[in-house]
Write a protein that holds these residues in place. Structure first.
Motif, PDB file in Angstrom:
ATOM      1  N   MET A 161      -1.923  19.743 -39.763  1.00 54.25           N
ATOM      2  CA  MET A 161      -1.720  20.388 -38.252  1.00 54.25           C
ATOM      3  C   MET A 161      -0.311  20.931 -38.340  1.00 54.25           C
ATOM      4  N   THR A 162       0.646  20.285 -38.776  1.00 53.29           N
ATOM      5  CA  THR A 162       2.075  21.008 -38.767  1.00 53.29           C
ATOM      6  C   THR A 162       2.241  22.200 -39.361  1.00 53.29           C
ATOM      7  N   ASP A 163       1.591  22.171 -40.549  1.00 53.70           N
ATOM      8  CA  ASP A 163       1.380  23.469 -41.402  1.00 53.70           C
ATOM      9  C   ASP A 163       0.823  24.521 -40.519  1.00 53.70           C
ATOM     10  N   LEU A 164      -0.343  24.327 -40.021  1.00 51.00           N
ATOM     11  CA  LEU A 164      -1.188  25.374 -39.136  1.00 51.00           C
ATOM     12  C   LEU A 164      -0.062  25.801 -37.746  1.00 51.00           C
ATOM     13  N   MET A 165       0.655  24.925 -37.257  1.00 52.43           N
ATOM     14  CA  MET A 165       1.354  25.150 -36.177  1.00 52.43           C
ATOM     15  C   MET A 165       2.296  25.948 -36.565  1.00 52.43           C
ATOM     16  N   GLN A 166       3.043  25.722 -37.765  1.00 50.91           N
ATOM     17  CA  GLN A 166       3.977  26.774 -38.065  1.00 50.91           C
ATOM     18  C   GLN A 166       3.621  28.216 -38.485  1.00 50.91           C
ATOM     19  N   ARG A 167       2.284  28.281 -38.728  1.00 51.79           N
ATOM     20  CA  ARG A 167       1.867  29.668 -39.179  1.00 51.79           C
ATOM     21  C   ARG A 167       1.130  30.211 -37.893  1.00 51.79           C
ATOM     22  N   HIS A 168       0.642  29.320 -36.738  1.00 51.20           N
ATOM     23  CA  HIS A 168      -0.014  29.773 -35.622  1.00 51.20           C
ATOM     24  C   HIS A 168       0.546  29.113 -34.545  1.00 51.20           C
ATOM     25  N   PRO A 169       1.742  29.756 -34.221  1.00 48.38           N
ATOM     26  CA  PRO A 169       2.483  29.209 -32.902  1.00 48.38           C
ATOM     27  C   PRO A 169       1.885  28.882 -31.808  1.00 48.38           C
ATOM     28  N   ARG A 170       0.908  29.730 -31.510  1.00 47.21           N
ATOM     29  CA  ARG A 170      -0.092  29.485 -30.288  1.00 47.21           C
ATOM     30  C   ARG A 170      -0.669  28.223 -30.238  1.00 47.21           C
ATOM     31  N   THR A 221     -11.176  16.047 -37.971  1.00 43.69           N
ATOM     32  CA  THR A 221      -9.704  15.512 -37.910  1.00 43.69           C
ATOM     33  C   THR A 221      -9.090  16.304 -38.943  1.00 43.69           C
ATOM     34  N   TRP A 222      -7.777  16.328 -38.627  1.00 44.41           N
ATOM     35  CA  TRP A 222      -6.840  16.964 -39.402  1.00 44.41           C
ATOM     36  C   TRP A 222      -5.744  16.169 -39.728  1.00 44.41           C
ATOM     37  N   THR A 223      -5.226  16.095 -40.714  1.00 38.74           N
ATOM     38  CA  THR A 223      -3.827  15.215 -41.250  1.00 38.74           C
ATOM     39  C   THR A 223      -2.792  15.762 -40.601  1.00 38.74           C
ATOM     40  N   ASN A 224      -1.706  14.883 -40.233  1.00 38.01           N
ATOM     41  CA  ASN A 224      -0.638  15.516 -39.680  1.00 38.01           C
ATOM     42  C   ASN A 224       0.119  16.653 -40.365  1.00 38.01           C
ATOM     43  N   ALA A 225       0.216  16.344 -41.544  1.00 38.34           N
ATOM     44  CA  ALA A 225       0.722  17.581 -42.656  1.00 38.34           C
ATOM     45  C   ALA A 225       0.064  18.788 -42.332  1.00 38.34           C
ATOM     46  N   GLY A 268     -15.527  19.074 -27.139  1.00 40.64           N
ATOM     47  CA  GLY A 268     -14.639  20.229 -27.226  1.00 40.64           C
ATOM     48  C   GLY A 268     -13.162  19.800 -26.647  1.00 40.64           C
ATOM     49  N   GLU A 269     -13.022  18.366 -26.586  1.00 42.97           N
ATOM     50  CA  GLU A 269     -11.763  18.040 -26.378  1.00 42.97           C
ATOM     51  C   GLU A 269     -11.047  17.202 -27.474  1.00 42.97           C
ATOM     52  N   THR A 270      -9.616  17.469 -27.572  1.00 37.70           N
ATOM     53  CA  THR A 270      -9.139  16.809 -28.873  1.00 37.70           C
ATOM     54  C   THR A 270      -8.380  15.593 -28.315  1.00 37.70           C
ATOM     55  N   PHE A 271      -8.199  14.672 -29.195  1.00 38.98           N
ATOM     56  CA  PHE A 271      -7.606  13.207 -28.733  1.00 38.98           C
ATOM     57  C   PHE A 271      -6.822  12.577 -29.736  1.00 38.98           C
ATOM     58  N   GLY A 272      -6.078  11.766 -29.479  1.00 42.78           N
ATOM     59  CA  GLY A 272      -4.908  11.097 -30.217  1.00 42.78           C
ATOM     60  C   GLY A 272      -3.674  12.229 -30.692  1.00 42.78           C
ATOM     61  N   THR A 273      -3.874  13.176 -30.191  1.00 45.39           N
ATOM     62  CA  THR A 273      -2.549  14.362 -30.248  1.00 45.39           C
ATOM     63  C   THR A 273      -1.370  13.876 -29.860  1.00 45.39           C
ATOM     64  N   VAL A 274      -1.287  13.021 -28.741  1.00 48.50           N
ATOM     65  CA  VAL A 274      -0.064  13.087 -28.068  1.00 48.50           C
ATOM     66  C   VAL A 274       0.671  11.916 -29.044  1.00 48.50           C
ATOM     67  N   ALA A 275       0.013  11.089 -29.496  1.00 48.00           N
ATOM     68  CA  ALA A 275       0.792   9.911 -30.457  1.00 48.00           C
ATOM     69  C   ALA A 275       1.156  10.472 -31.851  1.00 48.00           C
ATOM     70  N   THR A 276       0.182  11.589 -32.319  1.00 51.10           N
ATOM     71  CA  THR A 276       0.524  12.319 -33.697  1.00 51.10           C
ATOM     72  C   THR A 276       1.640  12.988 -33.356  1.00 51.10           C
ATOM     73  N   ARG A 307     -10.942  24.886 -42.225  1.00 50.99           N
ATOM     74  CA  ARG A 307     -10.603  24.636 -43.849  1.00 50.99           C
ATOM     75  C   ARG A 307      -9.687  23.392 -43.887  1.00 50.99           C
ATOM     76  N   PHE A 308      -9.029  23.340 -43.106  1.00 53.40           N
ATOM     77  CA  PHE A 308      -7.992  22.188 -43.192  1.00 53.40           C
ATOM     78  C   PHE A 308      -8.654  20.922 -42.806  1.00 53.40           C
ATOM     79  N   ALA A 309      -9.731  21.170 -42.030  1.00 52.13           N
ATOM     80  CA  ALA A 309     -10.567  19.861 -41.111  1.00 52.13           C
ATOM     81  C   ALA A 309     -11.398  19.158 -41.941  1.00 52.13           C
ATOM     82  N   GLN A 310     -11.849  18.003 -41.743  1.00 51.43           N
ATOM     83  CA  GLN A 310     -12.804  17.043 -42.449  1.00 51.43           C
ATOM     84  C   GLN A 310     -13.817  16.577 -41.194  1.00 51.43           C
ATOM     85  N   THR A 311     -15.088  16.450 -41.320  1.00 48.35           N
ATOM     86  CA  THR A 311     -15.859  16.137 -40.600  1.00 48.35           C
ATOM     87  C   THR A 311     -16.187  14.719 -40.760  1.00 48.35           C
ATOM     88  N   ARG A 312     -16.286  13.834 -39.703  1.00 54.35           N
ATOM     89  CA  ARG A 312     -16.710  12.546 -39.900  1.00 54.35           C
ATOM     90  C   ARG A 312     -17.574  11.965 -38.570  1.00 54.35           C
TER      91      ARG A 312
END
Length: 241
Positions: free
Chosen positions: A116-125, A110-114, A82-90, A31-36
């Motif tokens: 993804m940060t919110d999702l990580m806080q709610r889903h530490p996995r 894609t997800w904005t940094n904000a 199926g791979e993520t990219f750009g995450t290390v820099a993010t 739900r937080f993602a956008q398709t491009r």
């Protein structure tokens, strides 16, 4: 302003970043993602751009290319579906260190940094999975640095082709084909050598029946012999060669 419609959560299944999440959690993530769509030859992001988005490839193939101050280019990695990219820099809070170039027409989410940060806080996995991805990418960089620093060029080329076989190998009659367009210049930029040197090596391997290469395709005909070159082992006996 509303972005493009989010894709089905099923596209996240199998992605390492979201491993271990339940279906309801994946639905929340998407739900937080956008398709491009990224057209062939275009960039998902450019070297030096602010690293303010996380990316995951749904379809197509992405080439990560870094350009030095002298204009020399290095192919850092190929990204498949199926791979993520750009995450290390993010996660590092820096600019993107590479161009992410579409090798075919691509679809990404894609997800904005904000977000993804919110999702990580709610889903530490997700955060734990991200650490695993960063660690694996760091290990890959260290291995390639060691290869460039200590190995003769034939071994580096063999290692590069075997990595691509593991990532995108497809069994076909007569061998294993790397399932996306791959030029000799790409191989040169992956291994820190010149197009002339790569062409010489691949031509010699073709004459020996190890590989078969065309303008943009490479097939490994004798993977076991390529492994022997990569590991600096004696060539195995092969009566069928």
């Amino acid at each position: 302003m509303a972005g493009p419609r989010a894709p089905d959560p099923a596209v996240l299944h199998g992605m390492r970043l979201f491993a271990g999440l339940e279906a309801a959690d994946l639905a929340e993530v998407i739900r937080f993602a956008q398709t491009r769509r990224v057209a062939k030859g275009a960039t998902a992001f450019k070297q030096g751009d602010p690293a303010d988005t996380c990316h995951a490839l749904i379809d197509g193939r992405i080439k990560m290319v870094q350009t030095g101050a002298d204009g020399q280019q290095v192919v850092v990695r190929f990204i498949g579906p199926g791979e993520t990219f750009g995450t290390v820099a993010t996660f590092s809070g820096v600019s993107f260190p590479v161009d992410a170039v579409a090798m075919a027409d691509c679809v990404e989410v894609t997800w904005t940094n904000a977000a993804m940060t919110d999702l990580m806080q709610r889903h530490p996995r997700i955060a734990l999975n991200a650490l695993g991805i960063v660690g694996a990418r760091l290990q890959e960089v260290q291995n390639r640095l060691r290869e460039v620093s200590t190995e003769r060029v034939e071994r580096r080329v063999a290692h590069a082709l075997l990595r691509l076989v593991r990532q995108a190998g497809r069994r076909v009659e007569g061998g294993v084909e790397i399932s996306f367009p791959l030029t000799r210049q790409d191989v040169a930029e992956m291994t820190g050598t010149t197009l002339h040197t790569v062409s010489r090596i691949l031509s010699a391997w073709e004459a020996q029946g190890l590989v078969e290469s065309s303008r943009q395709q490479v097939m490994i005909r004798q993977p076991h012999r390529l492994v022997a070159i990569a590991e600096d082992m004696p060539a195995p006996d092969d009566e069928s060669a």
